[in-house]
Each structure stands twice: as structure tokens, then as C-alpha cells.
Design an enzyme around this catalytic site. Structure first.
Site, short mmCIF file in Angstrom:
data_model
loop_
_atom_site.label_atom_id
_atom_site.label_comp_id
_atom_site.label_asym_id
_atom_site.label_seq_id
_atom_site.Cartn_x
_atom_site.Cartn_y
_atom_site.Cartn_z
N ASP A 481 48.24 40.93 31.08
CA ASP A 481 46.79 40.66 31.95
C ASP A 481 47.03 41.23 33.19
O ASP A 481 48.21 41.19 33.90
CB ASP A 481 46.59 39.10 31.68
CG ASP A 481 44.93 38.96 31.98
OD1 ASP A 481 44.44 40.03 32.30
OD2 ASP A 481 44.64 37.89 31.23
N ASP A 551 35.90 40.27 28.82
CA ASP A 551 36.23 38.72 28.69
C ASP A 551 34.80 38.31 28.28
O ASP A 551 34.45 37.25 27.53
CB ASP A 551 36.41 38.08 30.11
CG ASP A 551 37.71 38.10 30.47
OD1 ASP A 551 38.50 38.35 29.53
OD2 ASP A 551 37.90 37.73 31.60
C1 GLA Z 1 41.57 36.65 31.73
C2 GLA Z 1 41.69 37.34 30.57
C3 GLA Z 1 41.49 36.18 29.44
C4 GLA Z 1 42.59 35.14 29.59
C5 GLA Z 1 42.67 34.60 30.85
C6 GLA Z 1 43.69 33.38 30.96
O1 GLA Z 1 40.40 36.22 32.27
O2 GLA Z 1 40.86 38.28 30.37
O3 GLA Z 1 41.30 36.89 28.27
O4 GLA Z 1 43.44 35.52 29.06
O5 GLA Z 1 42.83 35.62 32.01
O6 GLA Z 1 43.81 33.19 32.31
#
Ligand code: GLA
Length: 755
Positions: A481, A551
């Protein structure tokens, strides 16, 4: 696939069954462009394609020839200032203060195959065997600066694609400063185009935007340190009459994940110039004698089969020549991700419970998302400390992964290796590793700072931490990420005259960590993520075959996001999860069916608390997974066609797409309706890519159609809500989409005699 070279006229014709790309050397020794488009029969010379004329007031570099001005000459790698007033591709600051360059033809070479860029430090498309591709390199020199420039072109045997990059070598005795080094330029004879781009924001990534070209510069760019959710490093030019399935389109993409600039400049002669590369804003590279700088790779696609033809070329190229093996063909595991199932609130028992249930439902991979490392109970702390939280997981990740493996499932883990929180041991130890400008305050993003990956010591430390982690447990998937962009850009490890190198060195640091991890753990499936789709680009695809698309997992929002993303990226690379309702991002309620019908046109997974499902939903999910696995090869390895666009104002209530097997014997169609329509007409969706002669049956019915009927007339999508819903329900006459808003249908076509 051939390269024809005419040494007398200094012409180079690269051609395969689909395209021709023709270059020539101009009378001033610079490199000119003659043609890029549908394959042409070769002839000895294409000089007749060269056009020029006298225009009053143009500036010209050769005294005896006022008809030759760079201002209206199609060029391959132009620069500003020697009779061209448009923005160019290269600018070099010399010690005397001049920025004028004049690179002239020196020689050329060509060979089978395609070398890596910067010895593999930059991602790029590759060939699988040497005979897949031919590379032409044209060498130029500027004797005043003491620099050579190599323009490199690769033609793949089976792709309507040219890939390009440029190398600048300092062969003189003075240091030079490169302040602009783009990856490509494509000059056109006119501006009769519309420009397409994929732009958006967090949770609204890659929406399609179309605009007519106008005089001046129209651009997309990033200055965020990542390719960004705001503009994808992709542009297309299409003729006004071009549709999804017919007409000419040119696609441009950059195999790069950092700051970029893509622009179309239309000058006063209605000439359109496309350029794409590292964003010159915030860029300056100091090149000492004997040093070389190489640009990232640009991909140029030509299609005479409309935008969908362009997309299929990108998909094919990425699957066969960019995504690491074996993932380009391997069917991805159906995963359960713990994020929206538990957020930070879990212990070993809870995780095991989730994984056990996921396994009984038919899932293959359990992914432990954020929250597993020491003190990570919210997004305020702990990034950088990549050791397991013994309070939540007292037996460590090894025991957990073993237990999950015993269920017959793989185990995967979330990391965010480029980041650090102020509240962390790493920050306490090395506050100087954070990107910061001396004597200025640091801006926050999601409470975190970005580590300075331009510093090899930082990258090395993170590699060692992750290496230890990966050797402690059987981790077969990593979600990498990256949740904030870079502000106050400055590298404490670099001298003041190299600060312009920071952003590029940062992304090279990211690539080097990816490469080291991939080399040591080649069996790990990486999924890249940047708060969803904030760094979805071909550079990332070279290391990570899947990308967390957004997301936003709401089915209705996802239609647009996935539809837009499909303009360039293969749907096999689009992470798509089925999550709970009300949706956690937008609070919309959609059916489990619709969520699934959208997610299967991507790399499907689940992200909800499966231990809390009711019996009915459990049974539905089991069936969904069985169905997905049955059709996964068709979905992920078939040809993808967009059918009805949610971006077209006149039908934004509907969307549709489909995949057809390579032998055209099987197809799967997704049709989506946002709001119910009362008393609709007898609508149809015209299918694509079928065999016109083949008789298809709609699975689950006795209806049969020949391919030509389905492509010329279409598949009926009538039978929506007609105002007597209750009665219909009682009679069991459920309309195609079911009742109400947010509905969908997936149709399977099989060759009739297979049933
Ligand atoms: C980001 C990612 C999510 C999740 C969160 C965890 O927002 O896109 O899918 O993994 O971080 O903190």
C-alpha cells in the site's frame, strides 16, 4: 515484422502485420517523423509523404531554404529554440547558461530483442524470446554540448505497438544539467482529434474524460510523487468519427509510477503534438562526463478498430510483455481481505475464524490487512515498525500462516513500506529518513510521513525488515500500500545541485525494493495499492500483476471505475472485492448479486465479515465463487469488449461489457442498470467479438441466436419494471434485471451444440 532502411534517403520503416512507423533524417540532421498508423506496403522511399511550404514569418535554420522550418516539421524528439516554438522533449542546461540543443544524426543500429532499461532499474515491456521484437536505435550527437542521444524504438511481432525511450550520454568534459527529457513525441499533420484521459480522485479513480483539441496545450500530469488517482499516465487521441469499435485511435502510456506530464499541443498551423514523459516540473538531472540518463518507456498504440481495439492491444501487450510470469496466465486466487471485515480490531482467533469460514465458502487466500504490526491500533501510529504485534498475535505470523495453510488456504499480508508514523520506533531512530525540507515544517497525510526512498540506506533497511518478516511465515501474497503523496520534496542525502533528481530517485528506490523482493521471493503474488487506485500504472504492473482498483467498492461506483480502467488495463489486473452493505465508502445498499456481477469482471475477492453472514447469503456466496471459478479463464484470459458506456450522458443509467473466449465459442456479458425504468422500450445491447456463423445458446434457456444476430441486432434487455411489479412478482415473471434500483444481469453464451 521488419525494419526497412534506406541509407541513401535515411529512412527507417518499422512494420509488422498491423502497423507502420516511418522515421527519416531531416535536411538539418535532426530526426523527423513521417508516419505512424495502419501497416503500409513498403516502398523504396516515403519522401513523398514529407510536406513543407513557405510560410511568411516562420524562422528557418538553413539560410538557403526558407521552406524548412521546424515549426511545422514532424519530429521524433524535438527541442525548443531552433525554429520550433512548441514545447519539446529535451532541454539541457549548459555551463554557459544556454538551453539550446541541436542533436544531429550520427548513425544507427538494430537488433533482435529488447534490452532492459537502465539494466533493469526501470520497469519496461519485455520479449519472451528474442525473435518477438526488433529494436532500432538512432544515435545523434550535439558536438557543442558534448552529448549523444540515442532514440530507441521497439516493434513487437504481434502487437500494434511501438515502445520508445531516449538515452542521453555526456561524452564531453563538462557537467550538463538535463531539465527536460521526455520519453516520446508524436507529431501529427492536423488536429482533427478528440483527446481522452482517465482522471478522478480517491474513490472515484479513472473516470473517462473526453475533450476536443483546441489551440494551446491540453495536459495531464502529476507532481505528487506517484502517478496518482487524479490523472492516469494515459492519453488517447481519436478521430471525431471514431467509436468504441471502429475508426482510428492512438493510445499513449508511460511505464512509470512517478511524476509525469502528458500533453497535446496544438499550434497555429493546427498541428497536434503529443509528448509524454517524466514531468519536467521539479526535475533536473546532473549528468557528469561519461554518465548516461535513460528515460522511462513510452508505449504508443495504433488502432483502426476504435477505442476497444486500442484497449485490447494494451491488454494483450501488458499480459504478454509486462506482467511478471507466471501471473500473466495464472488464475488469481479468490481472497478474503480482513480490512473491512475487522479493521484494526482482531486477534488470532478472530482471524482464524474468518479464514475458516472463507475456506468453507470456497475462497483460496486469506489476506491480513492493516493492523497486524506492533501498536497499530489506528492509523495514527506504528508504520515503519514491521514486526508482529504480540498483543494481537501472541504466536506470531508463522503460527497463523501455518494454521491457515492447514485449511488449504494461502496466507497474505498488507504492508506500507514507503511510510512511517511519527509515533514509531523507526521514526524515533531515524527522523532524518523522512522526506522534509530543512527549516520547514512537514505536512501530514493520513497522520504519516513518506520515507526518503532516494536514499539507498533507507531502502536497504526496509528490505532487511521485510526479508526477516517473509522468512518467518509462509506469506504467498503481499498487498503493498501507499497512502499519501509527497510534500515538501527534498532529499537530505542529496547535495543542493541534485535536488531536482529527488522525485525520480524516489521512484527508482521503490522499484529497487520491489525488484529485490521479487528476486528473492518469486512465488509471492504482489498486489499494488495506493489508497485504492492512486498508483495504477504500467510501472507497477511490471512488479505487481494485480492492483487494488479503488477503495470504493460500491457496485454502482465501481461500474464507472472499472469501465474507465479497462481503457488501458486488462481486467485480470483489477482488484475487485465484494463488500458489506451499506457500503462503507458511500453507504449505498446494493444486492449481493449486483456486487458480484460487477466484481467478477476483475480479480474477485471478498472483504466483509463472513462469520456474520446469514444462511442465505452464505449459500449465495458459495454459488458465486463456484460460478466465478468456472468462468474465470473466460473472464480473465478472454477478449474484453465495452458495450454500453456509463459515461455517455444519453444512457448513463445503463452499462454493459463482455468477455469472449479466444475460440469465440463462449462469452460472458455483464449488464447493469442504476435506476429502475418504467415502461421502457425494447432495448438491446449489441454484442461484439462473436463468430457470426456460430449458433449460441443463452445458458439456462432454450433461446438460441447466431452470432451475427447478436452482433447486428443485439441481446434483448427489455422486460424492465413496467409498473405492475407486485403482480409480476406474484406470477413469478421476474424481469431481466429483477425489481427496483441497482440491478444487474450476467448472461452466458455457449455454443449451442455444447449443451
Ligand atoms: C488503504 C487501502 C485499504 C486498506 C487500508 C488499510 O486505504 O486502500 O484497502 O488496506 O489502507 O489502512
Amino acid at each position: 515484422m521488419s525494419i526497412f532502411i534506406n541509407d541513401q534517403t535515411k529512412e527507417f520503416h518499422l512494420t509488422n502485420a498491423s502497423i507502420s512507423y516511418i522515421i527519416h533524417i531531416l535536411r538539418n540532421g535532426q530526426v523527423g517523423h513521417l508516419y505512424f498508423g495502419k501497416a503500409l506496403r513498403h516502398r523504396e522511399s516515403f519522401q513523398h509523404l514529407y510536406r513543407t511550404s513557405n510560410r511568411i514569418l516562420d524562422v528557418y535554420p538553413i539560410q538557403s531554404d526558407s521552406s524548412f522550418s521546424l515549426e511545422r516539421t514532424k519530429q521524433e524528439y524535438p527541442s525548443y529554440g531552433t525554429s520550433d516554438f512548441r514545447e519539446g522533449t529535451i532541454e539541457i542546461k549548459q555551463e554557459n547558461g544556454s538551453i539550446i540543443t541541436d542533436f544531429r544524426f550520427k548513425g544507427y543500429t538494430y537488433y533482435s530483442g529488447k534490452p532492459k532499461l537502465m539494466n533493469g532499474q526501470l520497469p519496461s515491456t519485455f520479449c519472451n524470446k528474442e525473435s518477438d521484437a526488433t529494436t532500432l536505435e538512432i544515435e545523434l550527437e550535439d558536438t557543442v554540448i558534448g552529448a549523444t542521444l540515442v532514440l530507441s524504438y521497439t516493434l513487437f511481432e504481434n502487437e500494434a505497438v511501438i515502445t520508445r525511450n531516449a538515452r542521453i550520454m555526456n561524452v564531453g568534459s563538462e557537467t550538463i544539467r538535463i531539465s527536460r527529457a521526455l520519453s516520446c513525441c508524436l507529431d501529427f499533420d492536423n488536429d482533427n482529434f478528440e483527446m481522452l484521459q482517465l482522471s478522478g480522485a480517491w474513490s472515484r479513480e479513472r473516470h473517462l474524460i473526453k475533450r476536443e483539441l483546441v489551440h494551446g496545450i491540453q495536459s495531464i500530469s502529476s507532481t505528487r510523487g506517484a502517478s496518482s488517482a487524479n490523472h492516469n499516465p494515459f492519453m488517447a487521441l481519436k478521430r471525431p468519427e471514431t467509436t468504441e469499435h471502429s475508426g482510428e485511435a492512438y493510445g499513449f502510456s508511460l511505464v512509470y509510477s512517478g511524476n509525469f506530464l502528458g500533453q497535446v499541443e496544438v499550434n497555429h498551423y493546427h498541428l497536434a503534438r503529443v509528448t509524454l514523459g517524466i514531468n519536467p516540473m521539479l526535475f533536473e538531472w546532473k549528468l557528469s562526463p561519461k554518465e548516461t540518463f535513460q528515460t522511462p518507456e513510452a508505449i504508443l498504440v495504433y488502432s483502426d478498430l476504435g477505442l476497444n481495439g486500442m484497449s485490447q492491444t494494451f491488454h494483450h501487450l501488458f499480459l504478454n510483455h509486462l506482467i511478471p510470469k507466471p501471473w500473466h496466465k495464472e488464475l488469481s486466487p479468490v481472497l478474503l481481505n480482513s480490512w473491512e471485515a475487522a479493521y484494526y480490531d482482531f486477534n488470532e482467533d478472530k482471524l482464524f475464524e474468518l479464514a475458516s469460514k472463507a475456506s468453507t465458502l470456497g475462497m483460496d487466500l486469506f489476506v491480513l490487512d492493516d493492523g497486524w504490526f506492533k501498536n497499530r491500533n489506528s492509523d495514527h501510529q506504528a508504520l515503519g515498525d514491521w514486526i508482529v504485534d504480540k498483543k494481537k498475535l501472541p504466536n506470531g505470523l508463522g503460527v497463523l500462516s501455518d494454521k491457515i495453510n492447514q485449511l488449504g488456504m494461502k496466507f497474505g499480508l498488507w504492508i506500507e513500506p514507503e511510510m512511517v508514523n511519527e509515533k514509531s520506533d523507526l521514526y524515533k531512530l531515524h527522523p532524518e529518513w523522512v522526506i522534509q525540507t530543512p527549516e520547514r515544517s512537514k505536512s501530514y497525510g493520513r497522520n504519516q510521513f513518506v520515507l526518503n526512498y532516494s536514499n539507498p540506506e533507507v531502502v536497504d533497511t526496509i528490505f532487511k525488515l521485510l526479508d526477516t518478516l517473509l522468512s518467518e511465515a509462509n506469506i504467498e501474497y503481499i498487498k503493498w500500500d501507499m497512502n499519501r503523496n509527497i510534500s515538501e520534496p527534498y532529499a537530505l542525502n542529496l547535495p543542493s545541485d541534485r535536488q531536482g533528481e529527488f522525485f525520480h530517485r524516489y521512484i527508482l528506490g521503490v522499484y529497487s525494493l520491489y525488484q529485490r523482493l521479487r528476486d528473492k521471493y518469486p512465488y509471492i503474488l504482489f498486489e499494488s495499492c495506493a489508497a485504492g487506485g492512486g498508483r495504477f500504472d504500467p510501472g507497477m504492473l511490471y512488479y505487481a500483476p494485480q492492483v487494488w482498483t479503488s477503495d470504493d467498492t460500491d457496485a454502482v461506483e465501481r461500474i464507472k471505475i472499472q469501465y474507465g480502467t479497462s481503457y488501458i488495463y486488462p481486467i485480470k489486473s483489477l482488484g475487485a472485492h465484494i463488500t458489506a452493505v451499506p457500503n462503507h465508502q458511500i453507504l449505498r445498499k446494493t444486492s449481493l448479486k449486483m456486487r458480484n456481477d460487477v466484481a467478477i469482471f476483475g480479480t474477485t475477492g471478498y472483504e466483509l465479515d463472513v462469520t456474520k453472514l446469514n444462511v442465505e447469503d452464505e449459500a449465495t456466496i458459495k454459488e458465486q465463487i463456484k460460478f466465478f471459478k468456472r468462468y474465470q479463464a473466460l473472464l480473465h484470459l478472454g477478449d474484453f469488449y465495452r458495450l454500453i458506456s456509463p459515461f455517455e450522458a444519453h444512457n448513463s443509467n445503463l452499462a454493459s461489457w463482455m468477455c469472449v473466449s479466444q475460440d469465440r465459442g463462449e462469452a460472458i456479458i455483464g449488464i447493469y442498470q442504476t435506476l429502475a425504468v418504467v415502461n421502457p422500450g425494447f432495448d438491446r445491447v449489441r454484442l461484439r467479438g462473436l463468430d457470426p456463423e456460430l449458433l449460441y445458446r443463452i445458458k439456462g434457456s432454450n433461446e438460441t441466436y447466431y452470432g451475427d444476430e447478436l452482433m447486428s441486432i443485439g441481446l434483448s434487455i427489455e422486460g424492465l419494471y413496467n409498473g405492475i411489479c407486485e403482480e409480476n412478482m406474484q406470477n413469478g415473471n421476474e424481469p431481466l434485471f429483477g425489481f427496483g434500483d441497482f440491478t444487474s444481469k450476467v448472461v452466458i453464451l455457449e455454443t449451442a451444440d455444447r449443451l
